[in-house]
Design a protein around this motif. Sequence first.
Motif, mmCIF file in Angstrom:
data_model
loop_
_atom_site.group_PDB
_atom_site.id
_atom_site.type_symbol
_atom_site.label_atom_id
_atom_site.label_comp_id
_atom_site.label_asym_id
_atom_site.label_seq_id
_atom_site.Cartn_x
_atom_site.Cartn_y
_atom_site.Cartn_z
ATOM 1 N N GLY A 49 40.294 -66.800 19.561
ATOM 2 C CA GLY A 49 40.776 -67.825 20.484
ATOM 3 C C GLY A 49 41.347 -69.036 19.768
ATOM 4 O O GLY A 49 41.002 -69.316 18.621
ATOM 5 N N ASP A 50 42.235 -69.727 20.464
ATOM 6 C CA ASP A 50 42.938 -70.872 19.881
ATOM 7 C C ASP A 50 42.006 -72.003 19.449
ATOM 8 O O ASP A 50 42.156 -72.553 18.365
ATOM 9 C CB ASP A 50 43.956 -71.440 20.868
ATOM 10 C CG ASP A 50 45.172 -70.539 21.034
ATOM 11 O OD1 ASP A 50 45.448 -69.734 20.127
ATOM 12 O OD2 ASP A 50 45.841 -70.656 22.071
ATOM 13 N N ASP A 51 41.045 -72.361 20.313
ATOM 14 C CA ASP A 51 40.182 -73.509 20.011
ATOM 15 C C ASP A 51 39.337 -73.271 18.770
ATOM 16 O O ASP A 51 39.289 -74.119 17.868
ATOM 17 C CB ASP A 51 39.279 -73.839 21.202
ATOM 18 C CG ASP A 51 40.063 -74.380 22.388
ATOM 19 O OD1 ASP A 51 41.204 -74.845 22.189
ATOM 20 O OD2 ASP A 51 39.523 -74.342 23.506
ATOM 21 N N LEU A 52 38.670 -72.137 18.700
ATOM 22 C CA LEU A 52 37.827 -71.829 17.548
ATOM 23 C C LEU A 52 38.674 -71.695 16.280
ATOM 24 O O LEU A 52 38.293 -72.176 15.215
ATOM 25 C CB LEU A 52 37.050 -70.532 17.808
ATOM 26 C CG LEU A 52 35.885 -70.225 16.891
ATOM 27 C CD1 LEU A 52 34.867 -71.349 16.877
ATOM 28 C CD2 LEU A 52 35.218 -68.919 17.321
ATOM 29 N N PHE A 53 39.849 -71.075 16.425
ATOM 30 C CA PHE A 53 40.730 -70.942 15.272
ATOM 31 C C PHE A 53 41.128 -72.322 14.746
ATOM 32 O O PHE A 53 41.053 -72.575 13.545
ATOM 33 C CB PHE A 53 41.989 -70.145 15.627
ATOM 34 C CG PHE A 53 42.919 -70.013 14.459
ATOM 35 C CD1 PHE A 53 42.801 -68.938 13.580
ATOM 36 C CD2 PHE A 53 43.895 -70.961 14.209
ATOM 37 C CE1 PHE A 53 43.643 -68.821 12.481
ATOM 38 C CE2 PHE A 53 44.740 -70.859 13.109
ATOM 39 C CZ PHE A 53 44.609 -69.783 12.246
ATOM 40 N N GLU A 54 41.550 -73.209 15.632
ATOM 41 C CA GLU A 54 42.008 -74.534 15.204
ATOM 42 C C GLU A 54 40.907 -75.328 14.507
ATOM 43 O O GLU A 54 41.159 -75.987 13.507
ATOM 44 C CB GLU A 54 42.571 -75.330 16.381
ATOM 45 C CG GLU A 54 43.938 -74.860 16.828
ATOM 46 C CD GLU A 54 44.967 -74.881 15.715
ATOM 47 O OE1 GLU A 54 45.000 -75.822 14.906
ATOM 48 O OE2 GLU A 54 45.757 -73.923 15.640
ATOM 49 N N VAL A 55 39.686 -75.243 15.021
ATOM 50 C CA VAL A 55 38.581 -76.002 14.424
ATOM 51 C C VAL A 55 38.247 -75.489 13.033
ATOM 52 O O VAL A 55 38.117 -76.268 12.087
ATOM 53 C CB VAL A 55 37.332 -75.941 15.327
ATOM 54 C CG1 VAL A 55 36.106 -76.467 14.605
ATOM 55 C CG2 VAL A 55 37.562 -76.724 16.606
ATOM 56 N N TRP A 56 38.107 -74.175 12.868
ATOM 57 C CA TRP A 56 37.604 -73.627 11.615
ATOM 58 C C TRP A 56 38.676 -73.103 10.674
ATOM 59 O O TRP A 56 38.565 -73.257 9.457
ATOM 60 C CB TRP A 56 36.583 -72.520 11.890
ATOM 61 C CG TRP A 56 35.366 -73.088 12.511
ATOM 62 C CD1 TRP A 56 34.960 -72.951 13.807
ATOM 63 C CD2 TRP A 56 34.409 -73.938 11.891
ATOM 64 N NE1 TRP A 56 33.812 -73.664 14.021
ATOM 65 C CE2 TRP A 56 33.449 -74.275 12.855
ATOM 66 C CE3 TRP A 56 34.267 -74.442 10.603
ATOM 67 C CZ2 TRP A 56 32.360 -75.083 12.574
ATOM 68 C CZ3 TRP A 56 33.180 -75.251 10.317
ATOM 69 C CH2 TRP A 56 32.232 -75.570 11.306
#
Length: 111
Positions: A49-56
């Motif tokens: 997913g986009d959110d988890l990818f962007e954070v980590w």
Amino acid sequence: MSYRDLQASGASELARLEAQPKRYPAAPDDSEAGVLWRSLAGEMRAAIGDDLFEVWLGPCRPVAVRKADGALGIGAPGENVGWLNDRFRPLCERLAGRGVVFVELQYEDAA
């Protein structure tokens, strides 16, 4: 082992970087590592997913490809390297079809 010794032994760029206790520079976007990372990043984004990818993984950059086994070195902020290796490395390796290792990235604006 000195840098000259590593060069003389024909060690790959990633092996040279792994052997030195320092931060790693990001590889150019058009390098083998850059091309592999773009492909893997797209697959990782779809998988987690986009959110988890962007954070980590958003701050991560390609470093080099190890010649001996084709493993992809991925640079990450130093405080995240262990966590990323523990939690995302298996998925990255499965999606990339090759070994993956997270290493500390030297950002351009870092001293």
